[in-house]
Design an enzyme around this catalytic site. Structure first.
Site, mmCIF file in Angstrom:
data_model
loop_
_atom_site.group_PDB
_atom_site.id
_atom_site.type_symbol
_atom_site.label_atom_id
_atom_site.label_comp_id
_atom_site.label_asym_id
_atom_site.label_seq_id
_atom_site.Cartn_x
_atom_site.Cartn_y
_atom_site.Cartn_z
ATOM 1 N N ASN A 111 1.206 0.646 -7.431
ATOM 2 C CA ASN A 111 1.092 0.894 -5.986
ATOM 3 C C ASN A 111 0.188 2.098 -5.776
ATOM 4 O OD1 ASN A 111 1.760 0.730 -3.162
ATOM 5 N ND2 ASN A 111 3.186 2.431 -3.442
ATOM 6 N N HIS A 113 -0.291 5.198 -3.015
ATOM 7 C CA HIS A 113 0.430 5.832 -1.921
ATOM 8 C C HIS A 113 -0.378 7.036 -1.439
ATOM 9 C CE1 HIS A 113 3.845 6.882 0.546
ATOM 10 N NE2 HIS A 113 3.699 8.143 0.146
ATOM 11 N N SER A 140 -1.873 8.912 -4.675
ATOM 12 C CA SER A 140 -1.304 8.721 -6.009
ATOM 13 C C SER A 140 -1.250 7.241 -6.354
ATOM 14 C CB SER A 140 0.139 9.253 -6.071
ATOM 15 O OG SER A 140 0.225 10.587 -5.613
ATOM 16 N N ASP A 149 8.457 4.555 -3.797
ATOM 17 C CA ASP A 149 7.389 5.533 -4.064
ATOM 18 C C ASP A 149 7.808 6.526 -5.144
ATOM 19 O OD1 ASP A 149 5.819 4.338 -2.058
ATOM 20 O OD2 ASP A 149 6.667 5.633 -0.502
HETATM 21 C C1 GAR Z 1 -3.846 3.092 2.139
HETATM 22 O O1 GAR Z 1 -4.047 4.394 2.613
HETATM 23 C C2 GAR Z 1 -2.662 3.061 1.204
HETATM 24 O O2 GAR Z 1 -2.547 4.201 0.419
HETATM 25 C C3 GAR Z 1 -1.538 2.968 2.187
HETATM 26 O O3 GAR Z 1 -1.977 2.077 3.162
HETATM 27 C C4 GAR Z 1 -3.396 2.155 3.260
HETATM 28 C C5 GAR Z 1 -3.980 0.771 3.111
HETATM 29 O O4 GAR Z 1 -5.344 0.776 3.356
HETATM 30 N N1 GAR Z 1 -0.335 2.509 1.563
HETATM 31 C C6 GAR Z 1 0.872 2.919 1.910
HETATM 32 O O5 GAR Z 1 1.069 3.713 2.819
HETATM 33 C C7 GAR Z 1 1.999 2.319 1.109
HETATM 34 N N2 GAR Z 1 3.205 3.018 1.356
HETATM 35 P P1 GAR Z 1 -6.238 -0.485 2.989
HETATM 36 O O6 GAR Z 1 -5.511 -1.696 3.576
HETATM 37 O O7 GAR Z 1 -7.531 -0.218 3.690
HETATM 38 O O8 GAR Z 1 -6.351 -0.566 1.494
#
Ligand code: GAR
Length: 222
Positions: A111, A113, A140, A149
């Site tokens: 994942n 985060h 991370s 997480d």
């Molecule tokens: C990213 O910032 C990722 O780290 C976050 O969602 C966004 C997705 O962006 N993930 C989380 O918050 C998971 N808990 P993307 O769809 O443009 O890759």
């Protein structure tokens, strides 16, 4: 095509899919992965278009079509397993996963985060970093365990918090680094350099006790 030596992936998304795009772009270069499918719980996720454009199979499994989390995760697990992935990649998949789902893919799920874990698990990480007055923030990549997480972190990217930042400007700075670190970790896993076992994470044959950290220029930090 799945030549021996490629790591097969199933990627789970909920939104824009820019991390997915970073993986697609590197796979078109020399990242040794075979992206077998992209699954979204959100029918309108833009990441689905990115996948289609790259010729990758897509599926929508809408959580609203299921009565509860358990039944959704069972169906999701069946769907993911149907591609028999070597690695399940959560790329902005905004759902909490049940232990049953996670146990189906032991040590085979990662994942990304948007915080310097263990800081700010959960949501609204950028605003929380600003509210706390942090001077540094980041993202991370970690192996997924049943703790939200909370699995072992492999690689982090650190960025400065700049005076005048709001959650959007900070998120954009972090996201740019996400696109560096996520494909990098997937490469390490594909090349057998990083793996997780029952007790520990291995990096180049050694136990990885603390995450590797990149500074905002993408060069090794500590
Ligand atoms: C990213 O910032 C990722 O780290 C976050 O969602 C966004 C997705 O962006 N993930 C989380 O918050 C998971 N808990 P993307 O769809 O443009 O890759």
């Amino acid at each position: 095509m799945n030549p021996i030596g490629e790591l097969s992936l199933v990627v789970l998304i909920s939104g824009g899919g820019s991390n997915l795009q970073a993986i697609i772009d590197e796979a078109a270069e020399d990242l040794p992965v075979d992206i077998r499918a992209v699954i979204s719980n959100q029918p309108g996720a833009f990441g689905l278009e990115r996948a289609r454009k790259a010729g990758i199979e897509t599926r929508v499994l809408n959580h609203k079509d299921f009565p509860d989390r358990t039944s959704y995760d069972r169906a999701l697990g069946d769907l993911v397993a149907s591609w028999d992935p070597g690695l399940v990649v959560l790329a902005g998949f905004m759902r909490i996963l049940t232990p049953d789902f996670i146990q189906r893919f032991p040590y085979r799920m990662v994942n990304i985060h948007p915080s310097l874990l263990p800081k700010y698990r959960g949501l609204h990480t950028h605003q929380r970093a600003l509210d706390a007055g942090d001077s540094r923030h980041g993202a991370s990549v970690h192996f997924v365990t049943e703790e939200l997480d909370g699995g072992p972190v492999i690689l982090q990217a650190m960025v400065p918090v700049i005076p005048g930042d709001d959650a959007d400007t900070l998120a954009a700075r972090v996201l740019k680094q996400e696109h560096v670190i996520y494909p990098r970790v997937i490469r390490w896993i594909a090349e057998g350099r990083t793996s997780m076992g029952e007790e520990q994470v291995l990096m180049d044959g050694r136990r990885l006790d603390t995450p590797i950290v990149l500074d905002s220029s993408g060069t090794p930090g500590k």
